[in-house]
Design a protein around this motif. Sequence first.
Motif, short mmCIF file in Angstrom:
data_model
loop_
_atom_site.label_atom_id
_atom_site.label_comp_id
_atom_site.label_asym_id
_atom_site.label_seq_id
_atom_site.Cartn_x
_atom_site.Cartn_y
_atom_site.Cartn_z
N ASP A 197 28.10 53.51 37.58
CA ASP A 197 28.61 53.71 38.98
C ASP A 197 29.85 52.85 39.31
OD1 ASP A 197 29.13 54.15 41.52
OD2 ASP A 197 27.03 54.51 42.33
N THR A 198 30.93 53.44 38.87
CA THR A 198 32.20 52.75 39.07
C THR A 198 32.50 52.07 40.51
OG1 THR A 198 33.22 54.07 37.48
CG2 THR A 198 34.73 52.75 38.85
N ARG A 199 32.12 52.74 41.60
CA ARG A 199 32.43 52.23 42.78
C ARG A 199 31.24 51.13 43.32
NH1 ARG A 199 29.81 53.22 47.72
NH2 ARG A 199 31.17 52.85 49.39
N LEU A 200 30.21 51.29 42.72
CA LEU A 200 29.09 50.34 42.83
C LEU A 200 29.55 48.70 42.10
CD1 LEU A 200 26.20 49.85 43.83
CD2 LEU A 200 25.49 49.79 41.61
N TRP A 201 30.15 48.99 40.83
CA TRP A 201 30.80 47.75 40.25
C TRP A 201 31.88 47.21 41.23
CZ3 TRP A 201 28.96 44.71 37.10
CH2 TRP A 201 27.90 44.99 35.96
N GLY A 202 32.63 47.95 41.89
CA GLY A 202 33.85 47.47 42.62
C GLY A 202 33.39 46.54 43.83
N SER A 270 40.82 40.97 55.21
CA SER A 270 40.21 39.69 54.70
C SER A 270 40.80 38.96 53.50
CB SER A 270 38.83 39.74 54.57
OG SER A 270 38.58 40.96 53.58
N VAL A 271 41.30 39.94 52.57
CA VAL A 271 41.79 39.45 51.09
C VAL A 271 42.88 38.67 51.53
CG1 VAL A 271 43.04 40.33 49.26
CG2 VAL A 271 40.85 41.33 49.73
N GLY A 272 43.86 39.26 52.43
CA GLY A 272 45.02 38.51 52.97
C GLY A 272 44.78 37.03 53.56
N PHE A 273 43.64 37.04 54.07
CA PHE A 273 43.24 35.67 54.54
C PHE A 273 42.79 34.83 53.44
CE2 PHE A 273 41.33 36.47 59.11
CZ PHE A 273 42.50 37.04 59.61
N LEU A 274 42.29 35.26 52.29
CA LEU A 274 41.92 34.67 50.98
C LEU A 274 43.30 33.84 50.62
CD1 LEU A 274 39.08 36.35 49.02
CD2 LEU A 274 38.98 34.45 50.64
N VAL A 275 44.01 34.86 50.20
CA VAL A 275 45.26 34.36 49.52
C VAL A 275 45.94 33.20 50.31
CG1 VAL A 275 47.47 35.22 48.54
CG2 VAL A 275 45.46 36.73 48.29
N VAL A 276 46.36 33.76 51.51
CA VAL A 276 47.33 32.79 52.38
C VAL A 276 46.44 31.27 52.53
CG1 VAL A 276 48.01 32.18 54.79
CG2 VAL A 276 48.38 34.28 53.78
N GLY A 277 44.86 31.38 52.68
CA GLY A 277 44.16 30.15 52.56
C GLY A 277 44.34 29.39 51.55
N GLY A 278 44.23 30.09 50.14
CA GLY A 278 44.39 29.33 49.00
C GLY A 278 45.41 28.84 48.86
N GLY A 356 41.40 36.11 45.30
CA GLY A 356 41.94 37.18 46.31
C GLY A 356 42.75 38.21 45.42
N LEU A 357 43.49 37.70 44.44
CA LEU A 357 44.33 38.77 43.75
C LEU A 357 43.16 39.72 43.04
CD1 LEU A 357 46.92 36.35 42.13
CD2 LEU A 357 47.15 37.95 43.80
N VAL A 358 42.24 39.35 42.61
CA VAL A 358 41.15 40.25 42.14
C VAL A 358 40.54 41.28 43.12
CG1 VAL A 358 38.79 40.38 40.99
CG2 VAL A 358 40.39 38.61 40.04
N ALA A 359 40.29 40.42 44.42
CA ALA A 359 39.63 41.43 45.29
C ALA A 359 40.88 42.55 45.45
CB ALA A 359 39.47 40.74 46.59
N PHE A 360 42.35 42.07 45.85
CA PHE A 360 43.15 43.00 46.17
C PHE A 360 43.29 44.17 45.00
CE2 PHE A 360 47.69 44.50 45.73
CZ PHE A 360 47.72 44.75 46.96
#
Length: 380
Positions: A197-202, A270-278, A356-360
């Motif tokens: 299940d590709t969606r589940l892995w995502g 939330s991904v944007g928050f990760l990258v800016v925070g990092g 963050g980049l992986v999540a994006f």
Amino acid sequence: MALVMALMMFPQIVETIYSPALTGIAAGFGITAAEAAQTLSLYFLAFALGVVIWGWLSDRIGRRPAMLAGLTLYAVASVWAVFLTSFPLLLAARCLTALGAATGSIVTQTMMRDRYTGRQLARVFSILGMAIAVSPALGVMSGALLTSQWGYRGVFIGLAVLASMLLAWSVLRLPETRPDGYHKAAFKSVFFTMLSDTRLWGNAVLVAVFNVCLFSFYQLAPFMFARLGMETEIFGLAGIVLSLGVGAGAWLNKWLLARHWPEKRILHLSVGFLVVGGVTVHVLDGHISFVAPVVLVVAAYGMAIPNVLAGALVKYRACQGSAGAIFGLFYYLLLAGGLMLAGWSQHFSAVVVTCGLVAFGVLQIESRLQNDAQPETDLP
């Protein structure tokens, strides 16, 4: 609901209460900071196995017996850890406690999925998320207090007491939520269905990277604070700040859901928050002010996790326990691998930006797959 909140908080409390003891363990057993940090990685590997065991058992014998068995194992293993003088045996005890603690994650989530669905489930997870937000603060502050008074052994004594209290409370008050006539799907067939299940892995990758960002702080920060000459108690106070950040993220998620924001839009924020925070943590590296942008990182966790967990297993309602166990296995293995890399790198900001980049990337792939799956319409 108070008991459910306590059981949901339990895994995070016992994960973070151990963090202030890492420097003491490194000194007491004569090991390096990287080796001490890897105890958290091994913990999550064992946690992943525990998720499978208790999720499967919750379908077979019921939610309540699985919860009681896991809490008992945790208490016994914590008592054993108090008397150990060998680091390999300490790792073994930590793995057993991880097996036990996993029941608080998988069985409690399964019980919530027994009762709620869809956006209602996402809102429930957000409410629980605000309660869980205090868990790291309770864990870090308790760990700092116990470590300062009795060393790392005091932490294990505290963990044994906590597990025993939750066990007694659950014996008295925890209901059985498994539906009558529940279909016990073959674990093997569910596993292979979910494996493809590709969606589940995502979703598994998203849960893993947000958790890596959160727990890599508790894995690496004790040594960052030590390099800055800060006492263990100061690290405990930082836990309060970060708990407020997680709570703010969970509240913001609940607020956005109430205003009908799509879950994917919240995840992108939330991904944007990760990258800016990092990136900001990297800029402030070497100064205590680096804690401030970490609030953005943990707020991203509080926003993202309820939405991912709520929508991940919609297709698997007929086998909630087993499906939850397998899903947990996937993301906890990814989490353990991520924390191993974080422990080796000893570079928190790089970990956060990479996650963050992986999540994006995952969100972009999911959007493309969703668009490709939509049926084509004839042009007018």
